[in-house]
Design an enzyme around this catalytic site. Structure first.
Site, PDB file in Angstrom:
ATOM      1  N   ARG A 101       0.614  -0.709  -0.094  1.00 50.12           N
ATOM      2  CA  ARG A 101       0.090  -0.192  -0.088  1.00 50.12           C
ATOM      3  C   ARG A 101       1.013   1.302  -0.191  1.00 50.12           C
ATOM      4  NH1 ARG A 101      -5.293   0.956   3.418  1.00 50.12           N
ATOM      5  NH2 ARG A 101      -6.326   0.131   1.515  1.00 50.12           N
ATOM      6  N   HIS A 128      -6.914   0.412  -6.712  1.00 51.33           N
ATOM      7  CA  HIS A 128      -6.747  -0.261  -5.679  1.00 51.33           C
ATOM      8  C   HIS A 128      -7.891  -1.493  -6.002  1.00 51.33           C
ATOM      9  CE1 HIS A 128      -8.049  -1.434  -1.431  1.00 51.33           C
ATOM     10  NE2 HIS A 128      -8.810  -0.935  -0.975  1.00 51.33           N
ATOM     11  N   GLN A 131      -9.996  -3.726  -4.069  1.00 56.70           N
ATOM     12  CA  GLN A 131     -10.938  -4.154  -3.238  1.00 56.70           C
ATOM     13  C   GLN A 131     -11.894  -4.212  -4.486  1.00 56.70           C
ATOM     14  OE1 GLN A 131     -12.021  -2.276  -0.926  1.00 56.70           O
ATOM     15  NE2 GLN A 131     -14.226  -2.406  -1.613  1.00 56.70           N
ATOM     16  N   ASP A 221     -17.795   6.382  -1.795  1.00 58.78           N
ATOM     17  CA  ASP A 221     -16.510   6.901  -1.459  1.00 58.78           C
ATOM     18  C   ASP A 221     -16.168   7.185  -0.520  1.00 58.78           C
ATOM     19  OD1 ASP A 221     -13.704   5.412   0.018  1.00 58.78           O
ATOM     20  OD2 ASP A 221     -12.814   5.692  -1.801  1.00 58.78           O
ATOM     21  N   CYS A 261     -16.801   0.990  -0.231  1.00 59.35           N
ATOM     22  CA  CYS A 261     -14.995   0.168   0.427  1.00 59.35           C
ATOM     23  C   CYS A 261     -15.100   0.493   1.752  1.00 59.35           C
ATOM     24  CB  CYS A 261     -14.086   0.360  -0.675  1.00 59.35           C
ATOM     25  SG  CYS A 261     -14.013   2.161  -0.818  1.00 59.35           S
ATOM     26  N   ARG A 289     -13.269  -9.199   0.802  1.00 55.37           N
ATOM     27  CA  ARG A 289     -12.469  -8.805   0.921  1.00 55.37           C
ATOM     28  C   ARG A 289     -10.983 -10.202   0.943  1.00 55.37           C
ATOM     29  NH1 ARG A 289     -10.345  -4.022   0.832  1.00 55.37           N
ATOM     30  NH2 ARG A 289      -8.015  -4.760   0.377  1.00 55.37           N
TER      31      ARG A 289
END
Ligand code: CP
Ligand code: NVA
Length: 311
Positions: A101, A128, A131, A221, A261, A289
């Protein structure tokens, strides 16, 4: 070497195989079966930003597959203590893959450039992809299939939106971003999506109520992503008409499902009554996830198992 820096690194066939593998491994887990597909394999988690879901789902998923994971925080000094080549080539002697990340996408690209180990993007400013895998797995579970579904993202044309636009293009789903002027998805990214998938049904518009009219799933989001905190006040003003609340949900078909998310800023981009409401699949989505990433890990590190166990 196979990396997963973005969904551009895999084909639609690969994507479907990863999703099918995730489904098989998830079913096995529900039946109490945790096959040691990645026994003795080790992944590192190299994170420059906070995380609950990505970190814990990779750690738990890897443990359930019989492998190990090592969380590397700032004390390893990535980008600070030694040359990137030294850091990466040494790490590659110890682990079978790294989930990273990073603040800038260029940093995961640099990490992958040495081909010292497969690199999985655990979120960057650009995208991402892990996700998006979980989001499609969720849509597939909720509707029985993702085919032909219309996903409407209300909010910022950010990393999450960009991965969703691409994954929808890969799966021939329809994707609409409803955002304020000036908060569209990156034009270079969108040009790449259109070039790779010329038939993609991806559109951007600025009227959230009109956008959700034909939505099967409505996604939102945060308005201010990690690293954008200095813009928070301006963003609150820009996005004030883009809240996913009961009124907006009523503009959508009654069958529409709600996705986010997480983490959410309740009362900002989404209200409590929507996030906790009957149409919300947000908790299931977060749980997926782990299942989606187990599919990805098996596809990257345990391909033989797939040929024998996944049709
Ligand atoms: N959705 C997501 O990536 O959550 P975390 O930031 O908690 O990992
Ligand atoms: N867009 C958000 C997603 C967090 C999972 C961020 O980058 O902060």
């Amino acid at each position: 070497m196979q990396h997963f820096l973005s969904l551009f690194d895999i084909s639609p066939d690969d994507l479907q195989l990863i999703l099918r593998t995730a489904g098989v491994v998830k079913q096995k887990l529900a039946a109490g079966d945790r096959p040691n597909i990645l026994k003795n394999q080790v992944i590192a988690l190299l994170f420059e930003k906070p995380s609950l879901r990505t970190r814990v789902s990779f750690e738990a998923g890897m443990a359930q597959l019989g492998g190990e994971s090592l969380f590397l925080g700032s004390d390893v000094g990535w980008g600070k203590r030694e040359a990137p080549s030294d850091f990466t080539n040494v790490l590659g002697q110890f682990v079978d893959a790294v989930v990273c990340r990073a603040k800038q996408h260029s940093k995961v690209e640099l990490l992958a450039s040495f081909n010292a180990m497969p690199v999985i993007n655990g979120l960057t400013d650009l995208c991402h992809p892990c996700q998006a895998l979980a989001d499609i797995l969720t849509i597939e579970e909720v509707f029985g299939s993702y085919a032909g579904k219309h996903l409407v993202f209300v909010g910022d044309g950010n990393n999450v939106a960009q991965s969703l636009a691409l994954i929808c293009a890969m799966l021939k789903m329809r994707f609409t971003l409803a955002c304020p002027d000036g908060y569209e998805m990156d034009s270079d990214w969108m040009a790449k999506v259109q070039a790779a998938y010329p038939d993609a049904e991806v559109e951007t518009q600025h009227d959230p109520a009109a956008a959700v009219k034909t939505a099967d799933a409505i996604y939102t989001d945060v308005w201010t992503s990690m690293g954008q905190e200095a813009e928070m006040v301006a963003r609150r003003q820009a996005f004030k008409d883009f809240q996913l609340n009961k009124t907006l949900l009523q503009a959508a078909p009654a069958s529409a499902r709600v996705l986010h998310c997480l983490p959410a800023v309740r009362g900002e981009e989404i209200t409590d009554e929507v996030i906790d409401g009957d149409q919300s699949d947000i908790v299931r989505q977060a749980g997926n996830r782990m299942h989606a990433q187990k599919g990805l890990l098996v596809w990257m590190l345990g391909r033989d198992w797939i040929s024998k166990n996944v049709v």
